[in-house]
Scaffold this active site. Structure first.
Site, PDB file in Angstrom:
ATOM      1  N   ASP A   1       0.825  -1.212   0.000  1.00 55.41           N
ATOM      2  CA  ASP A   1       0.000   0.000   0.000  1.00 55.41           C
ATOM      3  C   ASP A   1       0.853   1.255   0.000  1.00 55.41           C
ATOM      4  O   ASP A   1       2.041   1.229   0.353  1.00 55.41           O
ATOM      5  CB  ASP A   1      -0.946   0.008   1.197  1.00 55.41           C
ATOM      6  CG  ASP A   1      -0.205   0.080   2.536  1.00 55.41           C
ATOM      7  OD1 ASP A   1       0.811  -0.622   2.695  1.00 55.41           O
ATOM      8  OD2 ASP A   1      -0.646   0.827   3.429  1.00 55.41           O
TER       9      ASP A   1
ATOM     10  N   GLU B   1       0.192  -1.377   5.572  1.00 49.72           N
ATOM     11  CA  GLU B   1       1.245  -0.971   6.490  1.00 49.72           C
ATOM     12  C   GLU B   1       1.143   0.504   6.839  1.00 49.72           C
ATOM     13  O   GLU B   1       1.392   0.904   7.980  1.00 49.72           O
ATOM     14  CB  GLU B   1       2.614  -1.271   5.861  1.00 49.72           C
ATOM     15  CG  GLU B   1       3.804  -1.092   6.800  1.00 49.72           C
ATOM     16  CD  GLU B   1       4.407   0.314   6.800  1.00 49.72           C
ATOM     17  OE1 GLU B   1       5.309   0.579   7.619  1.00 49.72           O
ATOM     18  OE2 GLU B   1       3.956   1.170   5.996  1.00 49.72           O
TER      19      GLU B   1
END
Length: 408
Positions: free
Chosen positions: A79, A171
């Site tokens: 991400d 994350e």
């Protein structure tokens, strides 16, 4: 164009922004598109690979020695930060010879504002067009892991044990380790590739907490508001002014912690404020949380109990979990030196998946990826440093195998 760069450019063109307000896993379905692609690429390289129901991708490259070698791992996240759009389809590649970098007609990255540029003279940079993140955090790490795996597959003369790789969602919103299957991953230890400049190596990070403050104001018509209206936004602004200004991120460095107002959403009637609370020292971290609680308590006494605080710990300093395994620190540092890379050991002014994984039984320091100025439109990577990060993965795998089998 070399395969490492091609991979990176293709990854950053995919929108994988995570969303901290979502209650799904992963927080955005678009992360699954990259997860599926990475699983397929691992399979195409001849590795074992799976993607689980949460979007975590796990892969493994079999060892090529006939002796027992513990499994080591390499991990990066898929991400990108919610701070700015992450679908980078118009990156620029330039041979940097110094000076300011014009990203578009309106936005310029200057050496004065971004002094890290001074160390990048003579390198080849990939920058944004000034409208999105680049996505080097952490797609540079993904590309480097994939490049190293491809190199090891193509060069069986390099002896190594089994290598596990993991690519995680979410994350950037602190949830990257939530569903990571440490037991199935099977590694004795691992490294995240989620760092910055070449040589950067980190096994210390912030202790971290998030704090959500909810303020219930009282909205009445402004024409008759005297002695009745309570503007929740004003209350929030007053609370912010009570926290120490010297302990904001823009005034701190090194081991200094901070309070950061990450987002504010409000009307006269109701306001929410999202804070990040950080400190490397556990005792100072606890005192910061206590100050946050005391400040909210004071404001509640002043305004009649209209504030609510929800504060949760996010992760802790991995140093406590890594220091008993200093051999994995030395392995990384010796491998850098072997490649002619000068180690730069420093604390992370943030956290990684490895911060939490270290407390889940997987000691997990952090390696550089060649990424600069993340979480904003001025993000860039240096291609030469990306190549060295990929080479470092190969050298760590080779050196660990040689040490384990008694060849070093």
């Amino acid at each position: 164009m070399e395969k490492l760069v091609e991979r990176f450019l293709s990854y950053i063109a995919m929108d994988t922004m995570s969303d901290g307000r979502s209650d799904t896993v992963p927080s955005t379905a678009k992360q699954l598109k990259l997860a599926e692609r990475l699983r397929d690429e691992l399979l195409e390289l001849g590795l074992e690979a799976t993607m689980d129901q949460y979007g975590y991708v796990y892969g493994s490259l079999a060892g090529n020695v006939d002796r027992e070698v513990p499994v080591i791992g390499f991990i990066s996240h898929m991400d990108t930060s919610p701070a700015l759009g992450g679908e980078c389809k118009n990156p620029r590649i330039l041979s940097y010879e110094g000076g300011d970098v014009r990203l578009n007609d309106k936005i310029v990255m200057t050496e004065e504002e971004f002094p890290a540029l001074k160390a990048l003279h003579g390198k080849t940079l990939i920058t944004t067009d000034g409208t999105t993140l680049l996505g080097g955090d952490d797609k540079a790490g993904i590309a480097e892991i994939m490049d190293a795996l491809e190199y090891l597959v193509a060069h069986p003369e390099i002896k190594h044990g089994k290598i596990a790789v993991g690519f995680t969602p979410d994350e950037e919103i602190g949830a990257g380790a939530d569903h990571f299957d440490v037991e199935a991953f099977g590694a004795k230890f691992a490294y995240t590739l989620d760092g910055g400049e070449e040589g950067e190596f980190e096994y210390e990070n912030f202790n971290a907490a998030s704090a959500l403050i909810k303020i219930q104001g009282k909205s009445v018509h402004p024409g008759s508001a005297k002695n009745m209206m309570i503007n929740s936004m004003y209350v929030g602004m007053e609370l912010e002014q009570m926290l120490p200004k010297a302990q904001r991120p823009e005034h701190t460095e090194g081991y200094e912690g901070f309070f950061m107002l990450n987002e504010i959403r409000g009307t006269i009637d109701y306001t929410e404020m999202d804070y990040l609370v950080r400190d490397h020292d556990r005792e100072k971290f606890e005192k910061k949380k206590e100050l946050m609680r005391d400040t909210v308590d004071y404001m509640n006494k002043k305004y009649g109990g209209i504030l609510e605080l929800d504060m949760k710990d996010s992760y802790y300093n991995m140093r406590e979990m890594v220091e008993p395994h200093k051999e994995i620190v030395e392995l990384a540092l010796d491998s850098m030196k072997q490649l002619g890379i000068t180690p730069l050991v420093k604390p992370i002014r943030g956290g990684t998946d490895g911060s939490r994984l270290s407390y889940m039984g997987l000691p997990c320091p952090n390696l550089f990826v060649g990424d600069y100025h993340p979480h904003g439109r001025f993000e860039l990577v240096a291609i030469e440093e990306m190549r060295n990060a990929s080479a470092l993965i190969v050298e760590i795998a080779r050196r660990f195998c040689a040490q384990t089998t008694g060849e070093v």
